[in-house]
Scaffold this active site. Structure first.
Site, PDB file in Angstrom:
ATOM      1  N   ARG A 123       0.822  -1.208   0.000  1.00 41.48           N
ATOM      2  CA  ARG A 123       0.000   0.000   0.000  1.00 41.48           C
ATOM      3  C   ARG A 123       0.861   1.265   0.000  1.00 41.48           C
ATOM      4  NH1 ARG A 123      -4.649   0.440   4.464  1.00 41.48           N
ATOM      5  NH2 ARG A 123      -2.840   0.774   5.815  1.00 41.48           N
ATOM      6  N   LYS A 135      -2.842   6.353   1.791  1.00 39.02           N
ATOM      7  CA  LYS A 135      -2.702   6.818   3.169  1.00 39.02           C
ATOM      8  C   LYS A 135      -1.823   8.073   3.227  1.00 39.02           C
ATOM      9  CE  LYS A 135      -2.968   4.444   7.609  1.00 39.02           C
ATOM     10  NZ  LYS A 135      -4.386   4.736   7.787  1.00 39.02           N
ATOM     11  N   GLU A 149     -16.588   6.117   4.397  1.00 35.15           N
ATOM     12  CA  GLU A 149     -15.714   5.645   5.475  1.00 35.15           C
ATOM     13  C   GLU A 149     -16.045   6.360   6.768  1.00 35.15           C
ATOM     14  OE1 GLU A 149     -11.441   5.283   5.414  1.00 35.15           O
ATOM     15  OE2 GLU A 149     -11.441   5.180   3.239  1.00 35.15           O
TER      16      GLU A 149
END
Length: 324
Positions: free
Chosen positions: A69, A171, A207
């Site tokens: 990621r 992220k 989210e």
């Protein structure tokens, strides 16, 4: 945050590979005021945990997924990134160096925070010429003050978390600061966190501030599809796998507010929260209650996931990395 013993750090210049990293005593780092991360937010972070088993072994949970990621996020942010092997090795080294801070079995975990940042000086808008990859750690207990008590969520209608074509699916450090306004306001009203809606229609859930969200209706578990605005969490991915193994039908798709209101159960997933049951959601002043407690699906999935992480359930998926 608790200061621990050691952190890991390595550097690289643009267009080159990261050099071999070193462990050093935990402490402050030096950055130029013109560093890319300070001026243009060129930075990423990850989060993973080390657990102590009943026998005293140190266990990591799927650290290669965090490495993958980070590589994806680095490409989006025009940054070099450590290789998957280097990332995982750095996590292992840092966990072992701080092993005295890993709580006893069942009493918490050691949270590891990998950071990738543009440390080089850059005045005009552009990618930094130098980068730092570092990892620091802290022992942690439960993320929410409620512990394992059900969460009370608030549907946020004013502020967005992400938009199509943005960085919601990685992220990036820039994703989190803007969310503080909505989160702080919700907590001041007694809520645990907020549920964000899509930025276009304001009709579909996306989210929670720090975790993914799932709904249960009958035997079907649904979660918003990771379509670029939603972070594809490692815990999310693992719970999808576990749930299918338990015989549930799992769907990754668009989920409307109506479906959220009509759900039997709701739960959140993330590295920090694990699997957290939701007791209520408040939308336009209406508080909707959901099933929680023993014999719920969220409790079933939580028990399986935690059992694997802590070495209590046999790992048939190759998710656990033993480091001590």
């Amino acid at each position: 945050m608790m200061r621990t013993d050691y952190m890991y750090m390595t550097k690289c210049t643009k267009g080159e590979c990261f050099e071999q990293g070193q462990l050093s005593r935990y402490g402050n780092i030096e950055l130029s005021p013109a560093a890319g991360v300070l001026n243009y937010g060129q930075g990423l972070f990850e989060g993973t945990k080390a657990y102590r088993s009943e026998e005293g072994r140190l266990l990591l949970f799927r650290p290669e997924q965090n490495a993958i990621r980070m590589k994806m996020g680095a490409e989006r942010m025009c940054m070099p990134s450590p290789s998957i092997d280097q990332f995982v090795d750095a996590v292992k080294q840092t966990a072992i160096a701080n092993k005295r801070w890993v709580p006893p079995a069942g009493k918490g975990s050691l949270y590891l925070r990998p950071l990738l940042m543009g440390s080089g000086e850059i005045l005009g808008l552009g990618a930094a010429p130098e980068y730092i990859f570092l990892i620091y750690v802290s022992p942690v207990g439960n993320y929410f003050k409620e512990g394992f008590a059900p969460l009370n969520l608030y549907v946020e209608e004013e502020f967005d978390r992400a938009s199509c074509g943005g960085t919601g699916g990685i992220k990036s450090i820039t994703n989190y600061g803007p969310g503080l306004k909505a989160l702080t306001r919700a907590k001041s009203r007694g809520f645990s966190d907020v549920v964000y809606l899509d930025s276009v229609n304001k009709r579909f859930i996306e989210e929670v501030s720090s975790c993914n969200i799932f709904i249960l209706k009958g035997n079907v578990i649904s979660t918003p599809a990771a379509n670029g605005t939603i972070l594809e969490g490692v815990t999310r991915k693992s719970i999808i796998d576990i749930a299918r193994g338990h015989g549930y039908q799992v769907e990754e798709r668009v989920i409307s507010l109506i479906e959220l209101i009509d759900a039997d159960e709701i739960f959140c997933t993330g590295t920090a929260v694990g699997v957290a049951p939701v007791g209520s959601v408040t939308y336009k002043g209406q508080r909707i209650l959901y099933k929680t407690g023993p014999h719920t699906v969220s409790q079933e999935l939580h028990s399986t996931l935690e059992g694997i992480k802590r070495g209590l359930i046999k790992d048939n998926k190759g998710w656990i990395v033993e480091i001590d």
